[in-house]
Design a protein around this motif. Structure first.
Motif, PDB file in Angstrom:
ATOM      1  N   LEU A   1      54.260   7.326  22.612  1.00  0.00           N
ATOM      2  CA  LEU A   1      54.115   7.285  21.154  1.00  0.00           C
ATOM      3  C   LEU A   1      54.390   5.883  20.617  1.00  0.00           C
ATOM      4  CD1 LEU A   1      53.581   8.625  18.477  1.00  0.00           C
ATOM      5  CD2 LEU A   1      55.948   9.453  18.451  1.00  0.00           C
TER       6      LEU A   1
ATOM      7  N   LYS B   1      51.451   3.833  21.229  1.00  0.00           N
ATOM      8  CA  LYS B   1      50.364   4.217  20.318  1.00  0.00           C
ATOM      9  C   LYS B   1      50.571   3.639  18.923  1.00  0.00           C
ATOM     10  CE  LYS B   1      48.240   8.384  18.316  1.00  0.00           C
ATOM     11  NZ  LYS B   1      48.313   9.874  18.279  1.00  0.00           N
TER      12      LYS B   1
ATOM     13  N   GLU C   1      51.596  10.640  11.950  1.00  0.00           N
ATOM     14  CA  GLU C   1      52.558  10.782  13.049  1.00  0.00           C
ATOM     15  C   GLU C   1      53.953  11.077  12.506  1.00  0.00           C
ATOM     16  OE1 GLU C   1      52.042  10.991  16.155  1.00  0.00           O
ATOM     17  OE2 GLU C   1      49.997  10.228  16.379  1.00  0.00           O
TER      18      GLU C   1
END
Length: 487
Positions: free
Chosen positions: A204, A207, A244
């Motif tokens: 994550l 990302k 997110e």
């Protein structure tokens, strides 16, 4: 306040088309026409440049060439060393110069002036602290400072030290050459993700990192939300990051309810369970926007400063040796693997003096903005209500009246009482001083303590230029050659 847009990008067809749309938009033209209809006002001297565009291209060009202070200095010499007018990012603007200008703006918050940011900042950071003014800003700032003050940060020092040690082991140890800027970015971003939202999933973080890069590049820009512009890419990146964060918040609420998460484990938990002084809890939108703000501010300024400190220490071996001596003295007597304690941080006086002098010579940002709440007089000139105002770090940081031989590196300037008030402002000042100042100080000191103890280094491009885009960064990433220390 940094530089954000390459002149070459502005010359591409999509960007030129977008700029044309921007220039022809009625509200901006109307505002500019009104500005020029006040010939009787005793405005500060200066030039508003082209309609709407003003002097923005020159402002951005100087930053991208690594010489943002020249934009200020040339106009101080040509017009008035205290204050001058210009036009940037579609706004007529008064530039306040030197320590006196800083003092006036910092001391008159919510009186004659209030914080203001360009449209690009307001649209990207929405309901976060940077867009708030008056009582609303005061209560939100107080809430956030409860997590970011020195007493609260003591509880996170061990985590900071652990993240720094792991980062150096994974990304520096065993390497002959390191590209500093992108590598330090990994540390700063990992740390911000960890402490603000307990985001520790490497996938994550990987990302989110490039999305934050796109977001940053559009923070100070023409607010043209059309494909091909930095602002458009930044808006898309911000939306992706918010999605997110929504998922993280949804899971965190459940974890808090079921006691799988602690109310004090990070800023996110703290904001979910804590009300402000009026008893109001932040909305989910406000929490997301403030986490976004701090993830951005909490890693980008610090990586810029750390990179600059590494460059200066590479240039000046005698300063490096003094820093090393201080850090080894702090480590003496500690058991292997023992983490830094709060009292260790207080002993890093010379290292912080070095970092402070680096920020004087190479501040990570070049200033910030205000707006005039009333008509008022400054230095004998009329400042009209509604005009945008700005201040510049370089106009006071390089002032020989406060810093003799201002281009010379001298960490002793920060011994004792330090610089004259308002002459040194890398974190701003007054009620709007950078919220994360103490966090940044800890982040910088912890990283430099660990890196200095383990390596000596040489600059592979000794005279590499640093530019603002919008934060200060090395044009080629600052490549260094490492030599592990045998201590």
């Amino acid at each position: 306040m940094g530089m954000d847009m390459e002149v070459t990008e502005l010359l591409t067809f999509p960007a030129l088309l977008a700029l044309l749309v921007f220039v022809l938009s009625v509200p901006f033209i109307t505002k500019f026409v009104k500005t020029r209809k006040h010939p009787n006002l005793n405005l500060p001297p200066g030039s508003l440049g082209w309609p709407v565009i003003g002097e923005t291209f020159e402002f951005l060009r100087r930053g991208y060439e690594g010489e943002p202070e020249l934009f200020i200095r040339e106009r101080m010499e040509k017009y008035d060393s205290r204050v001058f007018k210009t036009s940037l990012l579609g706004e007529p603007m008064i530039m306040f110069c030197g320590a006196a200008g800083n003092k006036f703006l910092f001391s008159n918050e919510n009186k004659d002036v209030q914080v203001w940011w360009p449209t690009s900042v307001r649209k990207l950071l929405r309901s976060s602290l940077v867009t708030k003014v008056g009582y609303e800003a005061k209560t939100m700032r107080k809430l956030l400072m409860s997590f970011l003050n020195p007493e609260a940060l003591k509880n996170y020092l061990a985590k900071m030290d652990t993240v720094a040690c792991c980062h150096i082991t994974n990304h520096w140890q065993g390497k002959e050459d390191v590209l500093v800027y992108p590598t330090v970015k990994l540390y700063a971003f990992e740390l911000a993700c960890c402490l603000f939202a307990s985001i520790e999933d490497a996938i994550l973080v990987f990302k989110l990192s490039p999305q934050f890069d796109e977001f940053l590049k559009g923070v100070i820009s023409f607010p043209i939300n059309l494909p091909g512009t930095r602002f458009h890419r930044a808006m898309k990146a911000a939306d992706a990051i918010r999605e997110e964060l929504k998922l993280i918040i949804k899971k965190r609420r459940v974890d808090l309810e079921e006691k799988r998460a602690s109310p004090t484990q990070d800023l996110l938990s703290y904001l979910l369970v804590t009300s402000d002084s009026s008893g109001r809890f932040l909305t989910e939108k406000e929490i997301i926007d403030n986490i976004l703000l701090l993830l951005f501010a909490g890693h980008d300024t610090s990586r810029s400063v750390i990179t600059s400190v590494i460059q200066y220490l590479g240039r000046m071996p005698h300063v490096y040796e003094q820093v090393l001596e201080e850090q080894l003295e702090i480590s003496k007597g500690k058991e292997a693997g023992q983490l830094l304690q709060w009292e260790d941080i207080q002993k890093m006086k010379y290292l912080w003096n070095v970092a402070s002098e680096v920020m004087r010579l190479s501040p990570p940002v070049t200033g910030s903005y205000r707006e005039a709440l009333n008509n008022f007089t400054y230095a004998g000139y009329t400042i009209p209500k509604g005009w945008k105002l700005s201040w510049s770090t370089s106009s006071s940081h390089k002032d020989p009246a406060f810093f003799p031989d201002p281009d010379h590196f001298d960490a002793s300037r920060f011994e004792g009482a330090g610089p004259t008030p308002f002459s040194y402002a890398p974190f701003g000042g007054g009620p709007r001083m950078c919220l994360g100042q103490e966090f940044a100080r800890l982040e910088i000191l912890v990283f430099m303590h660990n890196i200095v103890k383990r390596f000596k280094w040489w600059l592979l491009i000794p005279n590499e230029k640093f530019l603002h885009d919008p934060m200060l960064k090395p044009s080629k990433g600052l490549s260094i050659r490492l030599q592990p220390l045998q201590i």
